[in-house]
Design a protein around this motif. Structure first.
Motif, PDB file in Angstrom:
ATOM      1  N   ARG A 153      18.121  51.279  22.339  1.00 47.18           N
ATOM      2  CA  ARG A 153      17.906  51.360  23.872  1.00 47.18           C
ATOM      3  C   ARG A 153      18.241  52.653  24.424  1.00 47.18           C
ATOM      4  O   ARG A 153      17.127  53.006  25.487  1.00 47.18           O
ATOM      5  N   THR A 185      15.455  55.168  23.222  1.00 46.63           N
ATOM      6  CA  THR A 185      14.017  54.861  23.723  1.00 46.63           C
ATOM      7  C   THR A 185      13.977  54.658  25.371  1.00 46.63           C
ATOM      8  O   THR A 185      12.763  54.366  25.891  1.00 46.63           O
ATOM      9  N   THR A 186      15.081  55.233  25.953  1.00 47.68           N
ATOM     10  CA  THR A 186      15.015  55.618  27.553  1.00 47.68           C
ATOM     11  C   THR A 186      15.140  53.945  28.165  1.00 47.68           C
ATOM     12  O   THR A 186      14.760  54.111  29.287  1.00 47.68           O
ATOM     13  N   LEU A 187      15.405  53.343  27.470  1.00 47.83           N
ATOM     14  CA  LEU A 187      15.402  51.732  28.171  1.00 47.83           C
ATOM     15  C   LEU A 187      16.723  51.642  29.034  1.00 47.83           C
ATOM     16  O   LEU A 187      16.959  50.906  29.797  1.00 47.83           O
ATOM     17  N   LEU A 188      17.508  52.436  28.378  1.00 50.86           N
ATOM     18  CA  LEU A 188      19.104  52.438  28.898  1.00 50.86           C
ATOM     19  C   LEU A 188      19.596  53.518  29.411  1.00 50.86           C
ATOM     20  O   LEU A 188      19.398  54.587  28.424  1.00 50.86           O
ATOM     21  N   GLN A 234      10.055  60.514  30.360  1.00 54.17           N
ATOM     22  CA  GLN A 234       8.514  60.205  30.281  1.00 54.17           C
ATOM     23  C   GLN A 234       7.919  60.967  29.081  1.00 54.17           C
ATOM     24  O   GLN A 234       7.138  60.342  28.547  1.00 54.17           O
ATOM     25  N   ARG A 263       8.822  58.944  26.044  1.00 55.99           N
ATOM     26  CA  ARG A 263       8.110  57.767  26.118  1.00 55.99           C
ATOM     27  C   ARG A 263       6.758  58.077  25.385  1.00 55.99           C
ATOM     28  O   ARG A 263       5.789  57.053  24.872  1.00 55.99           O
ATOM     29  N   VAL A 302       6.182  60.090  22.984  1.00 57.09           N
ATOM     30  CA  VAL A 302       6.012  60.286  21.639  1.00 57.09           C
ATOM     31  C   VAL A 302       6.578  59.290  20.807  1.00 57.09           C
ATOM     32  O   VAL A 302       6.657  59.444  19.473  1.00 57.09           O
ATOM     33  N   LEU A 343       8.004  51.741  19.944  1.00 53.77           N
ATOM     34  CA  LEU A 343       9.286  50.647  19.678  1.00 53.77           C
ATOM     35  C   LEU A 343       8.910  49.348  19.181  1.00 53.77           C
ATOM     36  O   LEU A 343       7.979  48.721  20.110  1.00 53.77           O
TER      37      LEU A 343
END
Lengths: 280, 334
Positions: free
Chosen positions: B48, B51-54, B73, B76, B78, B81
């Motif tokens: 997470r 993948t920039t979710l956290l 950004q 995201r 490239v 998930l």
């Protein structure tokens, strides 16, 4: 196994990541469109958002009208704007349930991992829900006219009432979105949003003029945001004179209260919801 | 490592729980890197963050050269998930799901629908393309979820336990797709609690436990780390198990805790350097001690043995937890 990935379009990461305003709008439209498609496909949602309010309308307009009296006005004309505001309130709570559902199914993660505008998910949700509220309020106004409800202050004021209904619903979607993002479980959201909402409805001018409510309840009813929305809707539907007669408040006062509440609710809960969304 | 994933000293805290305690992790470009660990080890939290979710509380990470904190950004744009739970929309058809992701991923309307049709074919979903997902089986949803992640052909793919809860056939199908993607040069980070899956798919494996990477290498390197071979003995009479264990420990100069003994099953596992030579020696000493052998063999250690020796517990003991609903997941981060 055939080919999995011949790149379809050659776009640099920089181009894919760029967010010109046109793209932000396109993202919002895509997400709003997806939400509306879900509404159309979900028969339970359609029943919940049209049949149920219609039943309430009939219940209040016929059953309650048989026992309740408001001096100088048919109870039907008195109660219909309130039932409409109540319907908008309940419908707005669907926003939080939808968001919680998206969190639980991983759709929020999917959206957040895509190179879209950060605001698109929440704004797209508000857009589709406002549209839903607008359509819903038109259907209900038509139904109300069918069962004998009448506007007394002309067409522009009647249109104004619909605008007030939708605006009020929109403001509450911000509250609902925040609860949805905080709780994250659709069923809990459904229960949680009604804890503040139901008491607010019953301690408002919805079903009886404030002056006829129990003494201790009257001060609460006067500052209640739902009272401000109902009085404004009533004033626009029935005219300032009638509003003053039953509520001892003028339309401009009610509208002023309503605007103030609207700004407060939108500002506070949008900020809270956005913060919650960003925290992830 | 321009196209790969690099994490340095990643730290993540959830309240008083330290979920990541400084994770260093490298996934080279064009390879499959496995992140292997039991439930709660920190795999999902790491994914997470990547993948920039956290947001991490410490450390830094780059994906294809882009910083996950300062250039989310770009990251995201490239990545693809696929999570533990299929993130697809129940009320949309398979095709609509893919087109939505494609268009949000900056593909034109036309490119999205062409690409969707191709992927639906690749994942054997063409017949179900225009049915809403409520009618899909679990395996079909998972395949669609993976297809969605591939819509704009991202060079880096994160697969977070892609086969958890799938039946064996669907699992094999997904493995084929992942292998194919690898051959096409996609950088893949794969988390799994199935040792077999890591063994089969990953070029290199990082073993994570309680928020820390405790070992890394190829499956073979990790197996070598445990020792050469394993003697796998089952005694004829379970009452002899302890005696057998004591005898074998003495024979090979090991402490008894180095052996893995199961009194109920009557099995003893002994790590040895060269299996064939040890076998003869073992049979001789057991015979001398009067232990009747039921079943006896030499095998290479499995990743299970590696995991056991590295962490002191088996990999799948917490598997049931992964099936639990996760209401507050975006807040907790899993």
């Amino acid at each position: 196994m055939v080919t999995v990935s011949p790149p379809v379009d050659v776009v640099t990461p920089e181009a894919r990541a760029a967010l010109p305003p046109r793209r932000v709008l396109a993202d919002i439209a895509l997400i709003a469109g997806r939400n509306l498609r879900k509404v159309v496909r979900n028969s339970r949602l359609i029943v919940f958002s049209t049949i149920q309010p219609l039943m309430q309308l009939i219940l209040f307009a016929y059953v309650f009208a048989a026992v309740a009296r408001v001096p100088g006005l048919s109870y039907k004309d008195f109660v219909v704007p309130a039932v409409l505001v109540q319907t908008m309130t309940f419908s707005a709570m669907g926003t939080g349930v939808g968001i919680a559902n998206d969190m639980q199914t991983g759709m929020v993660d999917r959206f957040r991992s895509l190179p879209i505008a950060r605001s698109a998910f929440l704004v797209g949700r508000t857009t589709s829900d406002s549209l839903r509220l607008g359509i819903q309020s038109m259907i209900l106004v038509a139904a109300a006219l069918l069962i004998g409800f009448r506007f007394h202050a002309g067409l522009p004021a009647a249109a104004g009432m619909v605008v007030v209904l939708v605006l009020f619903g929109m403001a509450l979607t911000a509250f609902s979105a925040w609860v949805g993002l905080s709780v994250g479980d659709p069923e809990t959201v459904q229960a949680a949003v009604f804890i503040p909402i139901l008491p607010l409805i019953f301690t408002s001018s919805a079903f009886a003029p404030v002056s006829r409510l129990p003494g201790w309840m009257q001060p609460i009813a006067r500052v209640n945001p739902i009272t401000s929305a109902i009085d404004t809707a009533r004033g626009l539907a029935l005219g300032d004179g009638t509003l003053y007669r039953v509520s001892h408040t003028h339309l401009h006062t009610a509208a002023w209260h309503f605007s103030l509440w609207w700004i407060v609710i939108v500002a506070v809960f949008t900020a809270l919801a956005v913060r919650r969304y960003r925290m992830g | 490592m321009p196209g790969g994933v690099v994490a340095e000293e990643l730290v993540k805290r959830f309240g008083s729980l330290l979920a990541l305690k400084g994770v260093d992790f490298v996934a080279p470009e064009g390879r499959v890197t496995g992140l292997l660990g039991p439930n709660g080890a920190g795999k999902t939290t790491a994914i997470r963050i990547l993948t920039t979710l956290l947001q991490p509380d410490g450390g830094r990470a780059t994906v294809a050269g882009y910083d996950v904190v300062t250039e989310p950004q770009l990251v995201r744009s490239v990545i693809g998930l696929t999570g533990q739970y299929a993130a697809v929309d129940e009320d949309l058809t398979g095709r609509e799901n893919l087109v939505l992701v494609g268009r949000l991923g900056r593909m034109s309307k036309r490119a999205s629908s062409e690409r969707a049709a191709t992927l639906l074919g690749v994942f054997s979903l063409s017949d179900a393309a225009d049915r809403v997902l409520r009618t899909y089986s679990g395996g079909m949803r998972r395949r669609l979820d993976l297809a969605a992640s591939l819509m704009f052909a991202p060079p880096v793919l994160f697969l977070d336990e892609p086969t958890t809860g799938l039946d064996p056939r669907s699992r094999l199908e997904l493995w084929d797709v992942i292998t194919e993607l690898k051959h096409r040069g996609t950088t893949i980070v794969l988390t799994t609690q199935y040792l077999e899956e890591a063994d089969r798919l990953a070029d290199t494996i990082s073993v994570i436990d309680t928020g820390r990477i405790i070992a890394e290498g190829t499956a073979d390197e990790l197996k070598t780390k445990v020792g050469g071979d394993v003697l796998d003995l089952t005694v004829a009479d379970r009452a002899d198990t302890a005696l057998a264990a004591r005898t074998l420990a003495q024979t090979f100069g090991l402490a008894e805790r180095d052996l893995s003994v199961d009194l109920d099953l009557g099995t003893v596992l002994v790590p040895v350097t060269v299996g064939s030579a040890a076998l003869v020696e073992a049979v001789r000493s057991l015979d001398a001690a009067g232990v009747h052998v039921g079943d006896f063999g030499v095998r290479r250690p499995s990743l299970d043995d590696v995991f056991l020796s590295l962490t002191g517990h088996i990999a799948e003991e917490n598997r049931s937890e992964s099936a639990a609903p996760r209401g507050r997941r975006p807040v907790m981060g899993g």
